[in-house]
Design an enzyme around this catalytic site. Structure first.
Site, mmCIF file in Angstrom:
data_model
loop_
_atom_site.group_PDB
_atom_site.id
_atom_site.type_symbol
_atom_site.label_atom_id
_atom_site.label_comp_id
_atom_site.label_asym_id
_atom_site.label_seq_id
_atom_site.Cartn_x
_atom_site.Cartn_y
_atom_site.Cartn_z
ATOM 1 N N LYS A 1 46.414 35.456 33.248
ATOM 2 C CA LYS A 1 45.081 35.204 33.818
ATOM 3 C C LYS A 1 44.106 34.733 32.734
ATOM 4 C CE LYS A 1 41.273 37.243 36.346
ATOM 5 N NZ LYS A 1 40.596 38.458 36.784
ATOM 6 N N PHE B 1 41.261 43.003 38.664
ATOM 7 C CA PHE B 1 40.162 43.729 39.297
ATOM 8 C C PHE B 1 39.606 42.878 40.429
ATOM 9 C CE2 PHE B 1 36.261 41.478 38.000
ATOM 10 C CZ PHE B 1 36.794 40.588 37.094
ATOM 11 N N THR C 1 26.842 42.393 28.401
ATOM 12 C CA THR C 1 27.639 42.941 29.502
ATOM 13 C C THR C 1 27.950 44.394 29.202
ATOM 14 O OG1 THR C 1 29.663 42.715 30.809
ATOM 15 C CG2 THR C 1 29.861 42.229 28.481
ATOM 16 N N ASP D 1 27.942 35.207 34.736
ATOM 17 C CA ASP D 1 27.871 35.673 36.116
ATOM 18 C C ASP D 1 28.919 34.890 36.893
ATOM 19 O OD1 ASP D 1 26.635 37.510 37.913
ATOM 20 O OD2 ASP D 1 25.845 35.788 38.986
HETATM 21 P P1 IMP Z 1 30.034 39.689 37.850
HETATM 22 O O1 IMP Z 1 30.131 38.338 37.227
HETATM 23 O O2 IMP Z 1 30.486 40.763 36.925
HETATM 24 O O3 IMP Z 1 28.685 39.940 38.475
HETATM 25 O O4 IMP Z 1 31.117 39.706 39.016
HETATM 26 C C1 IMP Z 1 30.844 39.337 40.329
HETATM 27 C C2 IMP Z 1 31.930 39.776 41.280
HETATM 28 O O5 IMP Z 1 32.790 38.641 41.505
HETATM 29 C C3 IMP Z 1 32.849 40.866 40.760
HETATM 30 O O6 IMP Z 1 32.362 42.147 41.080
HETATM 31 C C4 IMP Z 1 34.116 40.583 41.514
HETATM 32 O O7 IMP Z 1 34.015 41.136 42.793
HETATM 33 C C5 IMP Z 1 34.116 39.068 41.639
HETATM 34 N N1 IMP Z 1 34.894 38.471 40.550
HETATM 35 C C6 IMP Z 1 34.407 37.732 39.510
HETATM 36 N N2 IMP Z 1 35.407 37.341 38.697
HETATM 37 C C7 IMP Z 1 36.533 37.854 39.233
HETATM 38 C C8 IMP Z 1 37.898 37.807 38.820
HETATM 39 O O8 IMP Z 1 38.299 37.245 37.791
HETATM 40 N N3 IMP Z 1 38.770 38.452 39.639
HETATM 41 C C9 IMP Z 1 38.396 39.103 40.761
HETATM 42 N N4 IMP Z 1 37.143 39.196 41.175
HETATM 43 C C10 IMP Z 1 36.206 38.562 40.411
#
Ligand code: IMP
Length: 209
Positions: A179, A158, A13, A75
């Site tokens: 969280k 976020f 990551t 993911d």
């Molecule tokens: P990734 O796993 O980094 O690809 O995240 C996918 C998307 O899901 C992120 O950009 C957020 O928009 C949303 N997301 C995933 N986990 C969270 C969380 O814990 N809080 C808020 N948004 C989340």
């Protein structure tokens, strides 16, 4: 810095928050977590998979292949019942690639403006994959149930945190450090820590004989 005799893995990551969280969880397992910056990083994997699993496998396997070390990737996404499970795997791009986190939250609230509170159920889902250089893979999943608010609340976190309400009515952006105890990602990671603990133990047993 990494201890020399502890087994090492790479966290696939570029998100510093995720790396910190994973390092904290890994501490008791005896593994040392390297970041992509610590190793020769492959070109970033573009998330083109149709599922969290496909995306997480692609990230973990490519890093394990390039580095020859075990690699951990995740993911995740937000699934809204009233939107038939969307944005799901495309959560990071919902509403278009140019939107900020705040823009995506506003976009979601707008899409749900006619949906009453009783039908605003949603969940975050995270899939974590550990890929070993020999080809073995382990998968763990975490889910956090909740609902989408009518207005944004809170300033921590976020992504969709300000519009995601947990069982007690607070949003993820209002609960701060708590969280880490309950998030979808930490559930999946904690389950994976058990796998890593067992792998380390097994390795230590092998070396002792
Ligand atoms: P990734 O796993 O980094 O690809 O995240 C996918 C998307 O899901 C992120 O950009 C957020 O928009 C949303 N997301 C995933 N986990 C969270 C969380 O814990 N809080 C808020 N948004 C989340």
């Amino acid at each position: 810095m990494p201890q020399t005799d502890s087994p090492r893995l790479v966290v696939a990551t570029s998100n510093k928050g995720k790396l910190r969280e994973i390092r904290e969880l890994l501490e008791p397992t005896g593994w040392t977590a390297l970041s992509l910056a610590d190793v020769i990083a492959p070109a970033g994997v573009i998330e083109t998979g149709r599922s969290y699993l496909e995306n997480a496998v692609a990230k973990a396997v490519s890093v394990a292949n390039v580095t020859g070390l075990p690699a951990l990737a995740d993911d995740s996404g937000l699934e809204v019942d009233a939107l038939d499970g969307r944005p799901g795997v495309t959560s990071a791009r919902y509403g278009g690639p140019l939107l900020s986190d705040a823009g995506r939250c506003a976009h979601l609230l707008q899409d749900l403006r006619a949906v009453p509170r009783a039908r605003r159920r949603a969940r975050f889902r995270a899939v974590v994959v550990l890929a070993l250089p020999g080809g073995q893979r382990f998968v763990r999943e975490g889910v956090l149930e909740g609902r989408i608010t009518e207005v944004e609340r809170g300033s921590n976190g976020f992504g969709y945190d300000p519009v995601f309400e947990i069982h007690d009515g607070r949003t993820l952006a209002e609960i701060g450090e708590e969280k880490q105890q309950l998030s979808h990602r930490s559930q999946a990671l904690r389950a994976m820590m058990k796998v890593l603990g067992e792998l380390h133990e097994h390795d230590g047993t092998r070396r002792a004989h």
